[in-house]
Structures are given as C-alpha cells and as structure tokens.
Design an enzyme around this catalytic site. Sequence first.
Site, PDB file in Angstrom:
ATOM      1  N   GLU A  45       0.845  -1.196   0.000  1.00 38.59           N
ATOM      2  CA  GLU A  45       0.000   0.000   0.000  1.00 38.59           C
ATOM      3  C   GLU A  45       0.885   1.252   0.000  1.00 38.59           C
ATOM      4  OE1 GLU A  45      -3.053   0.276  -0.465  1.00 38.59           O
ATOM      5  OE2 GLU A  45      -3.460   2.344   0.138  1.00 38.59           O
ATOM      6  N   TYR A  46       1.954   1.196   0.785  1.00 35.07           N
ATOM      7  CA  TYR A  46       2.904   2.313   0.826  1.00 35.07           C
ATOM      8  C   TYR A  46       3.486   2.529  -0.578  1.00 35.07           C
ATOM      9  CZ  TYR A  46       6.883   5.214   2.133  1.00 35.07           C
ATOM     10  OH  TYR A  46       7.795   6.240   2.215  1.00 35.07           O
ATOM     11  N   LYS A 131      26.786   5.994  23.972  1.00 39.65           N
ATOM     12  CA  LYS A 131      27.658   6.720  23.052  1.00 39.65           C
ATOM     13  C   LYS A 131      27.718   5.910  21.758  1.00 39.65           C
ATOM     14  CE  LYS A 131      32.077   9.024  22.658  1.00 39.65           C
ATOM     15  NZ  LYS A 131      32.420   8.493  21.320  1.00 39.65           N
ATOM     16  N   GLU A 188      23.821  11.088  15.623  1.00 42.55           N
ATOM     17  CA  GLU A 188      24.815  10.163  15.086  1.00 42.55           C
ATOM     18  C   GLU A 188      24.202   9.304  13.985  1.00 42.55           C
ATOM     19  OE1 GLU A 188      27.515  10.768  16.846  1.00 42.55           O
ATOM     20  OE2 GLU A 188      28.925   9.133  16.474  1.00 42.55           O
ATOM     21  N   LYS A 333      33.906   5.954  28.629  1.00 37.71           N
ATOM     22  CA  LYS A 333      34.119   4.839  27.701  1.00 37.71           C
ATOM     23  C   LYS A 333      33.987   3.464  28.358  1.00 37.71           C
ATOM     24  CE  LYS A 333      36.596   5.867  24.112  1.00 37.71           C
ATOM     25  NZ  LYS A 333      36.311   5.993  22.694  1.00 37.71           N
ATOM     26  N   CYS A 433      50.099 -35.429  14.587  1.00 36.52           N
ATOM     27  CA  CYS A 433      50.377 -36.861  14.427  1.00 36.52           C
ATOM     28  C   CYS A 433      50.848 -37.221  13.019  1.00 36.52           C
ATOM     29  CB  CYS A 433      49.146 -37.690  14.796  1.00 36.52           C
ATOM     30  SG  CYS A 433      47.832 -37.580  13.586  1.00 36.52           S
ATOM     31  N   CYS A 448      42.102 -33.804  10.603  1.00 35.52           N
ATOM     32  CA  CYS A 448      43.128 -34.825  10.743  1.00 35.52           C
ATOM     33  C   CYS A 448      42.407 -36.160  10.666  1.00 35.52           C
ATOM     34  CB  CYS A 448      43.817 -34.669  12.093  1.00 35.52           C
ATOM     35  SG  CYS A 448      44.642 -36.165  12.640  1.00 35.52           S
TER      36      CYS A 448
HETATM   37  C1  9MJ Z   1      27.161  10.069  20.860  1.00 31.40           C
HETATM   38  N1  9MJ Z   1      28.222  10.020  20.065  1.00 31.40           N
HETATM   39  O1  9MJ Z   1      26.472   9.098  21.032  1.00 31.40           O
HETATM   40  C2  9MJ Z   1      26.831  13.392  22.014  1.00 31.40           C
HETATM   41  N2  9MJ Z   1      26.836  11.314  21.490  1.00 31.40           N
HETATM   42  O2  9MJ Z   1      26.521  15.667  22.773  1.00 31.40           O
HETATM   43  C3  9MJ Z   1      25.810  11.549  22.389  1.00 31.40           C
HETATM   44  N3  9MJ Z   1      27.453  12.487  21.275  1.00 31.40           N
HETATM   45  C4  9MJ Z   1      27.184  14.794  22.040  1.00 31.40           C
HETATM   46  N4  9MJ Z   1      25.815  12.839  22.701  1.00 31.40           N
HETATM   47  C5  9MJ Z   1      27.102  16.886  22.588  1.00 31.40           C
HETATM   48  N5  9MJ Z   1      24.961  10.605  22.857  1.00 31.40           N
HETATM   49  C6  9MJ Z   1      28.125  16.737  21.710  1.00 31.40           C
HETATM   50  C7  9MJ Z   1      28.183  15.407  21.357  1.00 31.40           C
END
Ligand code: 9MJ
Length: 693
Positions: A45-46, A131, A188, A333, A433, A448
């Site tokens: 449909e889309y 992140k 991102e 990190k 062996c 083997c």
């Molecule tokens: C990443 N890379 O996931 C920011 N980021 O906020 C998230 N980067 C960011 N926030 C301000 N979750 C500058 C960068």
Amino acid sequence: MVKEDLFAARAELPDLAHVEQLRRLLHEHAHRYYVLDEPSIPDAEYDRLFQELQAIELQHPELLTPDSPTQRVGGKVLDQFASVRHAVPMLSIRTETDTQASGARNFDARVRRELGLDESAPVLEYVAEPKFDGLAINLRYRRGVLVQAATRGDGEVGEDVTQNIRTIGQIPLRLPAAAPAVLEVRGEVYMRRDDFETLNQKQRERDQKTFVNPRNAAAGAVRQLDPAIAAQRPLSFFAYGLGEVTPADAGGPEFDTHWDLLQTLKSWGFPVSSLVTKAQGATELIAYHESIARLRDGLGFDIDGVVYKVNSLALQRRLGFVTREPRWAVAHKFPAQEQLTTVLAIDVQVGRTGKLTPVAKLAPVFVGGVTVTNATLHNEDEARRKDVRVGDTVIVRRAGDVIPEVVSVVLPAPSEPSRRGPIFTMPRQCPVCGSTAVREEGEVDYRCSGGLFCSAQRKQAILHFAQRRAVEVEGLGEKLVDQLVDGDVIRVLPDLYRLGITSLASLDRMADKSAQNLVDALQKSKQTTLPRFLFGLGIRHVGEATAKELARHFGRLDAIMDASVEQLLQVADIGPIVAQSVRTFFDQTHNREVVEQLRACGVSWPEGAAAPVTPKPLSGKTFVITGTLPTMSRDEAKDLIEAAGGKVAGSVSKKTTFVVAGSEAGSKLDKARELGVAVLDEAGLKELLNGGS
Ligand code: 9MJ
C-alpha cells in the site's frame, strides 16, 4: 477517504491538496515504519501511494518540492562535497578514559565543584545516553523542511552530505508546524550490525571490498559521492542535541532541560534511543554505565561508552565550555573491543573432532578486558581472505565472551619496507600426528584423519569428557592431560580410571596431596547422569541439549546404542545428520569398547524407562529474539523457550513461528513483517510460556 482522493489525482490538473495529502501520508507511514517500527499499512500500500505521487511529479515537475518523499534518492553524482560553516560550532565531548566507576564519580565531582555546590547540596540530575559509534551529523531544517545535512568536519566547517543523508529513512524530511523556523538537530548516523553483515555479504558476492566495522561502513556511505550507492547502504540515526534554533515567533518551544528537548525531538519524528534515561547523581551514573556495558554485546549496534549530560539547560549555560568542550558533558568509555597488535606466528591447532584451526599467535595486547595472545583465523579460506601473515599488524577484536578474532590486516604504506611472511596455507598433514589432513567436498574445514591415534584428538577427547558440563573431573586440566597423554600414561579414555596415586605423584609438579585430590575427583565423577555421560563421549553434533533429549527419549544407554536411524529420528529436534552421526559413532567397535570399559571401571548413572512422548507447550515452534526486552536478557528468554520445548534461531525465515521483539529491534522485525511472521513482546512470550497460545 484515500480511495476517492487517489481517483481525483488522475484528473488532468492535479489537485494540489491531494498531492499534499499523499506526501503527508507517505511521511507519516515512513515515520511509523522506520522510526517507530509500527507500520499500520502493508508495504504494498505504501508503494502504491509512493508510485502515485511519483507519477504526478513526473508529469508536473513544477510541483516537486525538496521535502517530497520521492526525493530521498535521486541526487547527482558529485565531484566533491561543498564546505559548510556551522552556524553553531559542533562540539566534541571530553572523553573519560578511566573506564571504572571512578570515571563517573570524577565527572560528578568536577561539575559540582564548578557550580560551587558543597556536600550538603542535593544530588544533580543528569541525562545518560549510549555513546553511539558512528558519525556526528548536523541536520538543518528551514520552516520544517530538511535543507542541509553536514558532517562535523573540524567542528567549524564540515561537508555538505545532504543527498546521502536524505536517503536515510529514519530522518524526517519535514517537521510538524510546531517546529522552529530554523532548527538544527544533531545526532549520530550509524549502521546496525545486522545491516553491516548483510552489506558485507553482498560486497563479497560482488567481489567487492568488505568493510572493517559498521562505523567505517557508515562513514564510507555518508561520504559517498554517488547518492545511488549511498542509498544502498542501510544507515540509521539517533538524535541527541541541537545546533542553531530560531523560533518562528516569540513563542517557539523553550526547553528547560535536555530531557525535554529530547522528548520534543522524538515527538517531531526523530529517533531518540530508548536507552536514554535520567540519572540522579554519581550513583545512578555508575549504575547506568554498568547496565549498558552488560547490554552492549546484545544491542543491534555498536557503542563505545555512555555519555552523561547535566540535565538543566540553565546549569549547562552556567558551566559553559573549556576550549571546544562543554563542561556539562562527558563520554565515559567502555574497555576497547578492538586493538592493534602484531602476528608473531600462525599455528594450526587440532580440535577434538580433528578439525584443524589456524590460530594467530599475537604480541600480547589488552582488549575487551583481558590480555589476548591468540586469535582464531577460523579456517584456511578465512585466513586467506583476510590475508593474515606473520609480521603483519592486525586489528584483533574480543567482544563479550566470544573468542578473540583477527578482524583485518593493517597494511603498511607502500613506501614502508614490508616484512610480511608468505601466504598462509593449511598443512596437508596433521601438525601433531602426521596423518593426512582431509578437506571433504563442500566443507571449509580440514580434518586430521588420525582419529584417536592422534594425541591432540585424544587430549581434547579426555578434556571434553572431564569438563564440568560432562562427568566433571575436578582438577583435570590441560597441562595435566598433556603430561598424561604425552607420557603415554593414558592411551584410551578408560585409562583415566586406572590411574593410581603412584603413577600420578610421579608426574611433574604433582604433589601427593594433589594426586590424592585427583583420585578422589575421579571417584566422584563415576556417579553421573546419562545425559552428562552421553555428552562427554564427544559424538559429533551431540551437544548438551541433544544428549538430554536422547536420554529422555530412550531412557537407557543400550537403547540409544542400538537405535536405528529411523528410531533416532523420532527424537524431538533430531534430524538426519545428528541421527546418522549417533549411529555411525556406535557402529565403531572401538567406541562401544570405550563405553563398556568405562562401565566396567564403575562409571554409572540411574537409568529410566523410555519417556512417553509428551509434547511440551512450545515444541515444534521456532523463535527469533531481537532487541532489548524489558525485564529479561536474551539468554534468559532463550533458556525459557528451550525449556518449554521451543527452538531459538538467529535469523527470521518462513520457518520462524514467532519473533520476540524488545526495544531497538530493527531489521529482524522488518523481516518478520515482510514475511507475515507473528510478533510478540515480552508479555506475550510469558503468556505463551504459561500455556497460552
Ligand atoms: C554520541 N556520540 O552518542 C553526544 N553522542 O553531545 C551523544 N554524542 C554529544 N551525545 C554533545 N549521545 C556533543 C556530542
């Protein structure tokens, strides 16, 4: 309603309101499909609405607008990207490299100090986000229409990648009327892991270069000069901030907190990760860091840490910046899962079933939380495809508890002297062996052919039998087995139970007490269960689950040893390959002798009667689990499904009965919808497990 309007569109002069309605419908359904994962109309449909709009625009090009859903693909091939000066610089966030809890504590302490808060002041509220490991992008909307997308570049000047970004279905091309006159959304662009695997598979099929990781694949797609190629590279997006914002009138939305801002972005159609949360003080930041670290390997996409942001925008303004980094945010990190190291040698190891595996011996490197010195190259084809050689610098990866692997070779610059060894070839003789190594037609592995004549296979067979999940001989480890087999103390499995304290105590580094402990452990292991014993025999394709199933079905070992292939096929979940493998194993006289001798040594288990066939609630049903479930891990869900007789598969096909979907479910859910496979949430799964249907 739609039907009548569609009719009107075929008239000579297109009805502008109708064209607009088509676009609005297509925007809405794209959002439901790509962002919410909740399509409300069938794909066909889309497509029909889309083609209708396309046809009108083709006949009346004057009606085309840059935010039309038809404009996601179709840009020109570029020579280079234009430069874009960011209206508000794109900041980078400070990285906290201390991956321990102290990383979060230090950030909170720093922020409190900067704000002049003493210990008696209440805890600060933060927003904690994953992140994402992708590429930062600035999306610029003017009067609600996407007009430009730019990379971060050096933070001041980036590149105009609008054509490519437009192809990302998750990115809205137009916003609701409530959006400000000028709005820049930052976030991102990334590639999901399953999309990355599919893309690499396609690249291999076309004999084209594969990508090292999803991040590189995403970066390559965003910076692709031909938008038609970019459109074939499946990208996704998460929004996490704003750039320039100019309200349409004095009234536009005023945000007090980062959290409100994210909720508003979500309401305007931007994907915001469901893993984003508010956190009170350092304690909750630490808990978040730990909980996301646990989820990390099960997520559909790569992350390399978490980000903490002060929630109050007033406090953010008070904190301000140092150089280009905001004082109100930090990236905390996780331990890296990939590192560079050097290949010192390539060894070939012999497994329990004789499989020869090339293993790269590496200069020790700390990766994924442990020191790694070996990484598998899987098989000859893989080793050659990656062209790993002695002397190479390689990327090693260790994710979760998965065995470390070599991802790729980092080749030296052509100007640098190369000290690469020769191309890897699998030896045609077993390195242990000397028996011939054979690669069967259609198989990737060399084996083997020495069987239990091969001491490597014998050692592995003993370790397999003695492991915790089999009969469990506590204290019988690799070093001891090496000595026992190399010293000819043990030739066949039953010799284990003929070991005396004197022969053991005479081994290297074996004290009398350890010898006694081992004799006791051996004695204890004699009382076992049929599934453990069967699994311990190391029959090809018979893992723990199959051993349990066989034991349950037949009740007695002799019944299994004498069962025909047809009888074996009656067992739940046993197919022709496993049935044949069991039959072949017990057809070998020496295997029957091993069993008899073990029994003669006193190894025993309670035997029962053959189980009446009682189908379990989920038997015959195949499940695929995707995304993050609210209260259980995927492993827990898998255990529950299997305990109820169901099977859990890794990918969705026509044979899938149910897809169990949590948050951040992606292409597996799409596939389920495409194939019409029923989709359950966690509550639905629990209902099924409790006997609902
Ligand atoms: C990443 N890379 O996931 C920011 N980021 O906020 C998230 N980067 C960011 N926030 C301000 N979750 C500058 C960068």
